[in-house]
Design a protein around this motif. Structure first.
Motif, PDB file in Angstrom:
ATOM      1  N   ARG A  45      32.439 -23.811 -25.520  1.00  0.00           N
ATOM      2  CA  ARG A  45      30.926 -23.466 -25.470  1.00  0.00           C
ATOM      3  C   ARG A  45      30.968 -21.958 -25.656  1.00  0.00           C
ATOM      4  NH1 ARG A  45      27.125 -26.379 -23.651  1.00  0.00           N
ATOM      5  NH2 ARG A  45      26.177 -24.653 -22.649  1.00  0.00           N
ATOM      6  N   PHE A  50      27.396 -20.772 -26.298  1.00  0.00           N
ATOM      7  CA  PHE A  50      26.427 -21.156 -25.463  1.00  0.00           C
ATOM      8  C   PHE A  50      26.700 -20.750 -24.071  1.00  0.00           C
ATOM      9  CE2 PHE A  50      26.544 -24.730 -28.535  1.00  0.00           C
ATOM     10  CZ  PHE A  50      25.357 -24.455 -29.157  1.00  0.00           C
ATOM     11  N   PRO A  70      24.129 -18.132 -31.302  1.00  0.00           N
ATOM     12  CA  PRO A  70      24.997 -19.807 -31.748  1.00  0.00           C
ATOM     13  C   PRO A  70      24.317 -20.181 -33.185  1.00  0.00           C
ATOM     14  CG  PRO A  70      23.844 -19.686 -29.447  1.00  0.00           C
ATOM     15  CD  PRO A  70      23.419 -18.090 -30.027  1.00  0.00           C
ATOM     16  N   HIS A  71      23.214 -19.885 -33.557  1.00  0.00           N
ATOM     17  CA  HIS A  71      22.645 -20.382 -34.696  1.00  0.00           C
ATOM     18  C   HIS A  71      23.114 -19.546 -35.874  1.00  0.00           C
ATOM     19  CE1 HIS A  71      19.373 -17.396 -34.506  1.00  0.00           C
ATOM     20  NE2 HIS A  71      19.431 -17.388 -35.460  1.00  0.00           N
ATOM     21  N   VAL A  75      30.347 -21.493 -36.629  1.00  0.00           N
ATOM     22  CA  VAL A  75      30.952 -22.398 -36.004  1.00  0.00           C
ATOM     23  C   VAL A  75      30.048 -23.781 -35.625  1.00  0.00           C
ATOM     24  CG1 VAL A  75      31.996 -22.857 -33.523  1.00  0.00           C
ATOM     25  CG2 VAL A  75      32.237 -20.519 -34.983  1.00  0.00           C
ATOM     26  N   ASN A  76      30.652 -24.834 -35.849  1.00  0.00           N
ATOM     27  CA  ASN A  76      29.855 -26.146 -35.322  1.00  0.00           C
ATOM     28  C   ASN A  76      30.604 -26.869 -34.328  1.00  0.00           C
ATOM     29  OD1 ASN A  76      28.465 -26.344 -38.526  1.00  0.00           O
ATOM     30  ND2 ASN A  76      27.384 -26.069 -36.707  1.00  0.00           N
ATOM     31  N   MET A  77      29.804 -27.523 -33.357  1.00  0.00           N
ATOM     32  CA  MET A  77      30.502 -28.191 -32.221  1.00  0.00           C
ATOM     33  C   MET A  77      29.967 -29.578 -32.394  1.00  0.00           C
ATOM     34  SD  MET A  77      30.768 -26.858 -28.678  1.00  0.00           S
ATOM     35  CE  MET A  77      30.700 -27.815 -27.203  1.00  0.00           C
ATOM     36  N   PHE A  79      29.080 -32.293 -29.660  1.00  0.00           N
ATOM     37  CA  PHE A  79      29.091 -32.442 -28.333  1.00  0.00           C
ATOM     38  C   PHE A  79      29.804 -33.610 -27.659  1.00  0.00           C
ATOM     39  CE2 PHE A  79      26.158 -29.323 -29.777  1.00  0.00           C
ATOM     40  CZ  PHE A  79      25.891 -28.344 -28.776  1.00  0.00           C
ATOM     41  N   GLY A  97      21.200 -30.115 -40.109  1.00  0.00           N
ATOM     42  CA  GLY A  97      22.064 -28.904 -40.221  1.00  0.00           C
ATOM     43  C   GLY A  97      22.024 -28.242 -41.385  1.00  0.00           C
ATOM     44  N   ARG A 144      27.470 -35.204 -38.285  1.00  0.00           N
ATOM     45  CA  ARG A 144      26.371 -34.288 -38.287  1.00  0.00           C
ATOM     46  C   ARG A 144      27.239 -32.862 -38.111  1.00  0.00           C
ATOM     47  NH1 ARG A 144      22.304 -33.698 -33.092  1.00  0.00           N
ATOM     48  NH2 ARG A 144      24.237 -33.094 -32.117  1.00  0.00           N
ATOM     49  N   SER A 145      28.145 -32.701 -37.428  1.00  0.00           N
ATOM     50  CA  SER A 145      28.858 -31.303 -37.210  1.00  0.00           C
ATOM     51  C   SER A 145      29.896 -31.198 -38.359  1.00  0.00           C
ATOM     52  CB  SER A 145      29.770 -31.311 -35.948  1.00  0.00           C
ATOM     53  OG  SER A 145      30.566 -32.646 -35.882  1.00  0.00           O
ATOM     54  N   LYS A 148      28.345 -29.823 -42.201  1.00  0.00           N
ATOM     55  CA  LYS A 148      27.889 -28.485 -42.367  1.00  0.00           C
ATOM     56  C   LYS A 148      29.383 -27.868 -42.838  1.00  0.00           C
ATOM     57  CE  LYS A 148      25.315 -25.966 -40.186  1.00  0.00           C
ATOM     58  NZ  LYS A 148      24.180 -25.022 -40.496  1.00  0.00           N
TER      59      LYS A 148
ATOM     60  N   GLU B 199      20.693 -26.798 -27.782  1.00  0.00           N
ATOM     61  CA  GLU B 199      21.904 -26.354 -28.234  1.00  0.00           C
ATOM     62  C   GLU B 199      22.475 -26.872 -29.331  1.00  0.00           C
ATOM     63  OE1 GLU B 199      24.561 -26.912 -24.857  1.00  0.00           O
ATOM     64  OE2 GLU B 199      23.635 -25.151 -23.718  1.00  0.00           O
ATOM     65  N   ALA B 201      20.772 -28.056 -31.665  1.00  0.00           N
ATOM     66  CA  ALA B 201      19.702 -27.511 -32.824  1.00  0.00           C
ATOM     67  C   ALA B 201      20.411 -26.036 -33.073  1.00  0.00           C
ATOM     68  CB  ALA B 201      18.357 -27.766 -32.592  1.00  0.00           C
ATOM     69  N   ALA B 202      20.655 -25.216 -32.203  1.00  0.00           N
ATOM     70  CA  ALA B 202      20.863 -23.820 -32.436  1.00  0.00           C
ATOM     71  C   ALA B 202      22.343 -23.881 -32.945  1.00  0.00           C
ATOM     72  CB  ALA B 202      20.994 -23.205 -31.090  1.00  0.00           C
ATOM     73  N   ASP B 203      23.144 -24.735 -32.705  1.00  0.00           N
ATOM     74  CA  ASP B 203      24.389 -24.872 -33.013  1.00  0.00           C
ATOM     75  C   ASP B 203      24.502 -25.395 -34.596  1.00  0.00           C
ATOM     76  OD1 ASP B 203      27.401 -24.944 -32.439  1.00  0.00           O
ATOM     77  OD2 ASP B 203      27.226 -27.010 -33.427  1.00  0.00           O
ATOM     78  N   LEU B 204      23.521 -26.049 -35.130  1.00  0.00           N
ATOM     79  CA  LEU B 204      23.330 -26.472 -36.469  1.00  0.00           C
ATOM     80  C   LEU B 204      22.562 -25.561 -37.421  1.00  0.00           C
ATOM     81  CD1 LEU B 204      22.639 -30.112 -35.740  1.00  0.00           C
ATOM     82  CD2 LEU B 204      24.709 -29.438 -37.044  1.00  0.00           C
ATOM     83  N   GLY B 205      22.326 -24.257 -36.840  1.00  0.00           N
ATOM     84  CA  GLY B 205      21.603 -23.325 -37.656  1.00  0.00           C
ATOM     85  C   GLY B 205      20.288 -23.025 -37.559  1.00  0.00           C
ATOM     86  N   ALA B 206      19.430 -23.743 -36.256  1.00  0.00           N
ATOM     87  CA  ALA B 206      18.105 -23.516 -36.389  1.00  0.00           C
ATOM     88  C   ALA B 206      17.887 -22.346 -35.289  1.00  0.00           C
ATOM     89  CB  ALA B 206      17.541 -24.698 -35.710  1.00  0.00           C
ATOM     90  N   PRO B 207      17.065 -21.298 -35.710  1.00  0.00           N
ATOM     91  CA  PRO B 207      16.729 -20.260 -34.614  1.00  0.00           C
ATOM     92  C   PRO B 207      15.811 -20.906 -33.622  1.00  0.00           C
ATOM     93  CG  PRO B 207      15.718 -19.854 -36.940  1.00  0.00           C
ATOM     94  CD  PRO B 207      16.630 -21.075 -36.916  1.00  0.00           C
TER      95      PRO B 207
END
Ligand SMILES: Nc1ncnc2c1ncn2[C@@H]1O[C@H](COP(=O)(O)OP(=O)(O)OP(=O)(O)O)[C@@H](O)[C@H]1O
Ligand SMILES: [Mg+2]
Lengths: 358, 300
Positions: A45, A50, A70-71, A75-77, A79, A97, A144-145, A148, B199, B201-207
């Protein structure tokens, strides 16, 4: 590629990650292994953005990423709880994404389709997450991760809910994908076999610290401490005192009077207390045929653990020590070669013995 | 499932209640709306005379007319009242949503012990009488009231602003009174939301703002719909707040209705107004019901 420099993260009084330093190389498949609550998720994280480290720096390609939200991190996570969007379909989740990158619709559809085919989600595109099984959800989260194609992909226990067969397939797909796309993967897992199989290197964590970072073979065959030896796989750990330590090797005498001969070991000095680590599969077990041999140990079978491919025998030696020995079940037969209370003899090669100083 | 007497009783009581105190009165209102005014007691005709038997019933049915409804369309005053009520209802609901959403969001994200206290504060106004609170607003909004006093003290205005008897005062009163009805459903749906989704959504690039539109708002939709309808429906028919805080130059439908009943003693037109109001509100009421059903199904 990724570098942790003396990174700490505290939640109240507990240090989830404690002055941890680690280098992860480009294109590497790195596995984090450790007991529950040791800080694996927290470490990921922090890399994903995060959590902010209380101390230390995290570098990505040589630059500190503390200020990058983070956005914007490449790096993609995936969860641990999947965190799928309940209001979107499977396809919508996977496309989320890519839509943020503003890619053309056709490319998004193409990449989503390819990813769904790869993870065998073909006919589930229009379902919503609450209409999926646990394993299917996990695959959607993975897709999903993965779709990207991030520089670094963080996988938090990506395969815990998959059945064995699908898990093995996904493991190979992951390894293949990682090699093909040249991505850097960091995977967190509870499953040692999985870590050994997929990872180029393994970091073993405990109480927020890395205890050992090494190749899978080294972690297994040359653990640097009792704790690692015990945590990874099955092991006989016997406390003893070094009686001889020179270039030819080490001799350790255990309390029960057994003498273990081993190859020369760094740090083992005469008179010190050490631990002998001996993996069960490296101990040969046989029924007593000829008379007593001086270098072998005799005992009685206490318990048999049948695991299909191997059986693990718990043997109480005549001097009182209990050791585990594993034998491959090479013959197809229901009756075991040894029964409970049978007298057996245990033996091992000298290089099977690892001497641990801590 | 086996039906026991106790279960039937449990289900029957609320239905009997609704039949006795909603359905029967409604049928009476419906009947009155089809009657004609008369200088009599009660002030409308025909009256059903059961003693006259079959002939009495026939005479009763033929005497019914749609005149009350025809009147609704003849006088633009009524149409204006409806439109005004709908406009005020829509405006107040929009303001409530704009105010209520951030409030509910902050509430749902507050750590636990404090969250409970804040939640109690939201419903605290219910502990005093609604009427008293509106009278308090009359006091605050009057010419030499607290609001003008504060504005003048701060130097925002030189002369007192006439707040009372304006649409602004009605709006203030409505927003104040209905805020909990907007905040609570919004809070309920926002509170259920998993923060890991934000989190992700942010991780996937969304502000942050995109995450808000793409994740938070869609997931809060049941709360948005429930809160909006829960405010809009009663506000359209609201009587007390516009009567006490609003002016007399343009009336909301509740006030018009009151005047027809008690001022003009024209019961048929007043009843027709009430029935027409119900017909207008039926659309959002049905929407609300469907939303609730879906929320129940989805809730599992
Ligand atoms: N938000 C938080 N607040 C307080 N404590 C936390 C928080 N997140 C993690 N911790 C604590 O930090 C420690 C490490 O947690 P973490 O989730 O990183 O463990 P983990 O290694 O991922 O465990 P698992 O294998 O069970 O997923 C735990 O003791 C946990 O209780
Ligand atoms: Mg974890």
């Amino acid at each position: 590629m990724v570098r942790f420099e003396d990174v700490s993260k505290r939640f109240g009084a507990t240090a989830a990650v404690d002055r941890l330093s680690l280098d992860i190389f480009p294109g590497e498949f790195f596995a984090l292994l450790g007991p529950s609550g040791c800080g694996k998720t927290t470490l990921l994280r922090m890399l994903a953005g995060f959590e902010t480290p209380d101390e230390g720096r995290i570098l990505l390609d040589g630059s500190d990423i503390a200020a990058v939200p983070p956005h914007r991190r490449p790096v993609n996570m995936m969860f641990q709880s999947y965190a799928l969007f309940p209001h979107l379909t499977v396809a919508g989740n996977i496309a989320f994404g890519l839509r943020q990158e503003g890619l053309p619709k056709t490319e998004i559809a193409e990449r989503v389709g390819a990813m769904m085919a790869l993870l065998q989600l073909g006919r589930l595109g229009e379902r919503r997450p609450d209409q999926l099984s646990g394993g299917q959800r996990q695959r959607v989260a993975l897709a999903r991760s993965l779709v990207k194609r991030p520089r670094v992909l963080l996988l938090d226990e990506p395969m815990a809910a998959l059945d064995r067969k699908l898990r093995e397939e996904t493991q190979f797909e992951l390894m293949d994908l990682q090699a093909r796309l040249g991505l850097t993967f960091v995977i967190v897992t509870h499953d040692q076999e999985e870590a050994m199989k997929v990872a180029d290197r393994i970091g073993v964590m405990n109480h927020g610290r890395l205890v050992q970072v090494a190749l899978p073979e080294e972690i297994y065959e040359k653990p640097n401490s009792r704790w690692v030896a015990d945590f990874i796989g099955d092991v006989n750990l016997i406390e003893g005192r070094v009686t001889v330590a020179d270039a030819d090797g080490v001799v350790v005498e255990a309390a029960e009077g057994i003498r273990f001969q081993a190859d020369a070991t760094d740090g083992a000095k005469t008179g010190e207390t050490v631990w002998v680590a001996l993996r069960p599969e490296k101990i040969a077990i046989a029924s007593i045929t000829d008379g007593k041999r001086a270098d072998a140990l005799y005992g009685e079978v206490l318990e048999i653990g049948y695991r299909g491919d191997v059986s693990v025998y718990k043997v109480r030696l005549d001097n009182g020590l209990v050791m585990k020995a594993a034998a491959a079940n090479t013959m197809r037969r229901v009756a075991q070669p040894f029964g409970c209370n049978d007298r057996v003899v245990l033996s091992w090669a000298r290089d099977a013995v690892a001497v641990l100083t801590r | 499932m086996k039906r026991s007497w106790s279960m039937i009783l449990v289900v029957a009581v609320p239905y009997l209640w609704l039949a006795a105190f909603f359905l029967v009165p409604f049928l009476i209102v419906l009947k009155i709306s089809l009657s004609q005014t008369a200088l009599a007691q009660p002030p409308y005709l025909p009256v059903l005379d059961l003693a006259a038997g079959w002939r009495g019933l026939r005479g009763f049915v033929t005497a019914l007319s749609l005149e009350g409804y025809a009147l609704l369309f003849s006088d633009p005053l009524y149409l204006f009242s409806y439109l005004k009520s709908l406009a005020i209802g829509a405006g107040a609901t929009a303001i409530l949503l704009l105010l209520g959403f951030p409030l509910a969001y902050a509430l749902a994200r507050t750590p636990q012990p404090a969250q409970g206290v804040l939640l109690v504060l939201v419903v605290l106004p219910f502990w005093t009488s609604f009427l008293i609170r509106i009278y308090a607003w009359m006091n605050i909004l009057q010419r030499d009231g607290l609001l003008n006093g504060a504005l003048q003290a701060l130097g925002v205005v030189d002369a007192p602003i006439p707040w009372l008897a304006t649409d602004a005062a009605v709006m203030i009163g409505l927003v104040y009174s209905y805020l909990p009805f907007m905040v609570l459903p919004l809070y309920a749906s926002l509170q259920k939301m998993d923060t890991a989704l934000l989190e992700a959504a942010a991780d996937l690039g969304a502000p942050a703002w995109k995450t808000f539109w793409l994740v938070t708002v869609p997931l809060a939709r049941p709360g948005i719909v429930a809160g909006s309808l829960l405010c809009f429906i009663p506000i359209v028919g609201e009587f007390v707040i516009p009567d006490l805080l609003g002016g007399s130059q343009s009336l909301m439908i509740g006030q018009t209705l009151w005047i027809e009943f008690f001022g003009n003693k024209d019961w048929p037109v007043a009843s027709a107004l009430a029935v027409a109001l119900l017909a207008v509100l039926l659309v959002p009421i049905v929407l609300y019901q469907r939303q609730q059903m879906r929320a129940l199904e989805g809730g599992r």
